[in-house]
Motif scaffolding. Structure first.
Motif, PDB file in Angstrom:
ATOM      1  N   THR A  61       0.854  -1.191   0.000  1.00 45.44           N
ATOM      2  CA  THR A  61       0.000   0.000   0.000  1.00 45.44           C
ATOM      3  C   THR A  61       0.883   1.232   0.000  1.00 45.44           C
ATOM      4  N   ASP A  62       0.540   2.215  -0.806  1.00 40.16           N
ATOM      5  CA  ASP A  62       1.284   3.477  -0.800  1.00 40.16           C
ATOM      6  C   ASP A  62       0.367   4.587  -0.304  1.00 40.16           C
ATOM      7  N   PHE A  63       0.846   5.288   0.728  1.00 41.07           N
ATOM      8  CA  PHE A  63       0.088   6.423   1.259  1.00 41.07           C
ATOM      9  C   PHE A  63       0.525   7.717   0.563  1.00 41.07           C
ATOM     10  N   PHE A  83      11.432   9.802  -9.548  1.00 45.39           N
ATOM     11  CA  PHE A  83      11.528   9.007  -8.313  1.00 45.39           C
ATOM     12  C   PHE A  83      10.582   9.611  -7.287  1.00 45.39           C
ATOM     13  N   GLU A  84      10.269   8.830  -6.254  1.00 49.11           N
ATOM     14  CA  GLU A  84       9.567   9.371  -5.081  1.00 49.11           C
ATOM     15  C   GLU A  84      10.287   8.863  -3.841  1.00 49.11           C
ATOM     16  N   LEU A  85      10.752   9.793  -3.027  1.00 45.02           N
ATOM     17  CA  LEU A  85      11.488   9.493  -1.796  1.00 45.02           C
ATOM     18  C   LEU A  85      10.486   9.126  -0.701  1.00 45.02           C
ATOM     19  N   GLU A  86      10.533   7.869  -0.239  1.00 41.74           N
ATOM     20  CA  GLU A  86       9.537   7.424   0.732  1.00 41.74           C
ATOM     21  C   GLU A  86      10.185   6.541   1.806  1.00 41.74           C
ATOM     22  N   MET A  87       9.494   6.401   2.927  1.00 43.13           N
ATOM     23  CA  MET A  87       9.892   5.450   3.966  1.00 43.13           C
ATOM     24  C   MET A  87       8.787   4.421   4.096  1.00 43.13           C
ATOM     25  N   ASN A 103      11.811   3.690  -2.826  1.00 49.39           N
ATOM     26  CA  ASN A 103      11.705   4.586  -3.993  1.00 49.39           C
ATOM     27  C   ASN A 103      10.537   4.137  -4.852  1.00 49.39           C
ATOM     28  N   ASP A 104       9.498   4.944  -4.879  1.00 49.02           N
ATOM     29  CA  ASP A 104       8.302   4.650  -5.680  1.00 49.02           C
ATOM     30  C   ASP A 104       8.477   5.307  -7.056  1.00 49.02           C
ATOM     31  N   TRP A 105       9.185   4.592  -7.950  1.00 51.55           N
ATOM     32  CA  TRP A 105       9.409   5.106  -9.313  1.00 51.55           C
ATOM     33  C   TRP A 105       8.073   5.467  -9.949  1.00 51.55           C
ATOM     34  N   GLY A 153       1.371   3.873 -14.161  1.00 52.55           N
ATOM     35  CA  GLY A 153       2.384   4.903 -13.933  1.00 52.55           C
ATOM     36  C   GLY A 153       3.253   4.608 -12.721  1.00 52.55           C
ATOM     37  N   LYS A 154       2.843   3.606 -11.931  1.00 53.38           N
ATOM     38  CA  LYS A 154       3.549   3.280 -10.692  1.00 53.38           C
ATOM     39  C   LYS A 154       4.012   1.828 -10.624  1.00 53.38           C
ATOM     40  N   ASN A 155       3.259   0.895 -11.230  1.00 49.36           N
ATOM     41  CA  ASN A 155       3.466  -0.510 -10.871  1.00 49.36           C
ATOM     42  C   ASN A 155       4.540  -1.212 -11.686  1.00 49.36           C
TER      43      ASN A 155
END
Ligand code: MN
Length: 409
Positions: free
Chosen positions: A126-128, A199-203, A233-235, A253-255
């Motif tokens: 899951t991505d918040f 990129f998306e910087l995530e924890m 990293n949620d490319w 666009g994400k998976n």
């Protein structure tokens, strides 16, 4: 001796990002076998060899938990047992136990002689969307600057169900995706390689304890269900995302790929680094009531090739891990061991702390300067994106390892 003052007889550990206070868990291979491992300084510790030689003992632990392709079976032993095992490791490798160092050294391998793998088999992901700065920036760019946040955003941690099969470990090349793209507003879509790769910087956090279907996790108990944290990293293919996302949210666009760091950092190792989060107004509903110290103070950096492009921190997150997990399960959704939740892009208040190229280059209008004199608005083939995360106090630092991906055509 006090925990924060502890040193290891493994000298490269002391002062490094992997001191005796860290002891992350991961999966590595050497000599063609995959094992559960930890890290001290420049060395991997083979937990399966420690177990086989009677240095580790917790209820239920068998060799199959430690000679395994993933951590999931090991995680199922439970948080108390794993905390106990962590204490055993601290005792074995602290300077007070240097008399056994000769023997224990034979269960350590140089980090250069190992391959690190994806540490968990991810069941569901899951991505918040928990950074207010990120959600606001995106709202300003794509909707309405006066109403950047949608009406639900301040009331609940917005999220979507992502794809687990394409989560890869650090070092895996990222193939530029193709799909439907609208080249000019109002025109029909074309099939094309993505031209706006980001990129998306995530924890992220990994679930360590299940809840039954129909039984929400009360917010006070959420952290008992978290095994540890992992850099993520949620490319994102912005052009594919922009055309497809209405009305059901992110999809192709994400998976195509997400990258995680090789190490999972336990909440025990991060306990000293809890901090306040941003003020929440309006006050969330009771099932989302925040703890006073609900966030972690973890510094984050993103590099494109050798250029530092962003410095952020997990403390900026508006919605905490506890709130994310309480919300995820409030309807009775059951979480399983090895499920992964990510925070959403972590942007801070300063432009230098934005967690995506979309924001750093502000929708292509402010090219990002690179050390070699070139600029970027999105990622080019051959670019290497590296994320790092670490936290520190006056006595020691805790690192997450690197989260790296190279863009290939
Ligand atoms: Mn994301």
């Amino acid at each position: 001796m006090e925990f924060s003052q502890l040193k290891s007889w493994v000298e490269s550990a002391n002062g490094s990002l992997f001191p005796i206070q860290n002891l992350p868990l991961g999966i590595c291979s050497y000599n063609n076998k995959k094992i559960v491992c930890s890290r001290l300084g420049d060395f991997i510790i083979d937990l399966s060899l420690l177990y086989e030689n009677n240095f580790l003992s917790i209820p239920g632990l068998e060799l199959r938990h430690l000679q395994n392709d993933y951590l999931n079976d090991f995680i199922s032993l439970g948080a108390d047992n794993i905390s106990n095992l962590r204490k055993q490791l601290i005792r074995l490798f602290s300077v007070e136990n240097s008399t056994q160092s000769g023997m224990l050294q034979s269960y350590m391998i140089s980090i250069d002689d190992c391959i690190l793998h994806l540490p968990i088999s991810v069941g569901d992901y899951t991505d918040f969307y928990s950074s207010k700065e990120h959600a606001t920036n995106v709202g300003i760019m794509f909707r309405d600057p006066a109403n950047a946040l949608l009406p639900n955003w301040l009331h609940l941690p917005v999220g979507y169900h992502g794809r687990a099969s394409s989560i890869v470990t650090s070092g895996t090349d990222i193939k530029r995706p193709a799909g439907q793209i609208v080249l000019k507003d109002g025109e029909v879509p074309v099939y094309s390689k993505c031209k706006q790769l980001d990129f998306e910087l995530e924890m992220g956090f990994v679930i360590g304890k299940e809840n039954k279907l129909g039984e929400p996790i009360p917010i006070q108990e959420t952290l008992n269900h978290v095994f540890g944290l992992i850099l993520f990293n949620d490319w994102s293919a912005r052009d594919i995302q922009k055309w497809e996302y209405v009305p059901l949210g992110p999809f192709l666009g994400k998976n195509f790929a997400s990258t995680v760091s090789p190490w999972i950092i336990s909440l025990d190792a991060l306990a000293e680094f809890k901090t306040e989060g941003p003020v929440q107004s309006p006050t969330p509903l009771e099932y989302l009531s925040p703890e006073p110290l609900r966030n972690f103070d973890i510094q984050l950096e993103v590099y494109i090739n050798d250029t530092l492009v962003s410095k952020s921190n997990t403390k900026y997150l508006y919605w905490s891990i506890s709130q994310q997990l309480a919300h995820h399960t409030v309807n009775g959704c059951n979480m399983r061991i090895g499920d992964l939740c990510a925070s959403g892009t972590i942007s801070g208040p300063e432009a230098s702390s934005f967690g995506s190229m979309l924001e750093l280059a502000w929708k292509g209008t402010k090219p990002i300067p690179m050390n070699d004199g070139s600029t970027r608005v999105f990622l080019q083939d051959g670019d290497v994106v590296k994320m790092i995360a670490f936290t520190e106090n006056k006595n020691y630092r805790i690192g997450f390892g690197e989260c790296i991906g190279k863009i290939v055509s």
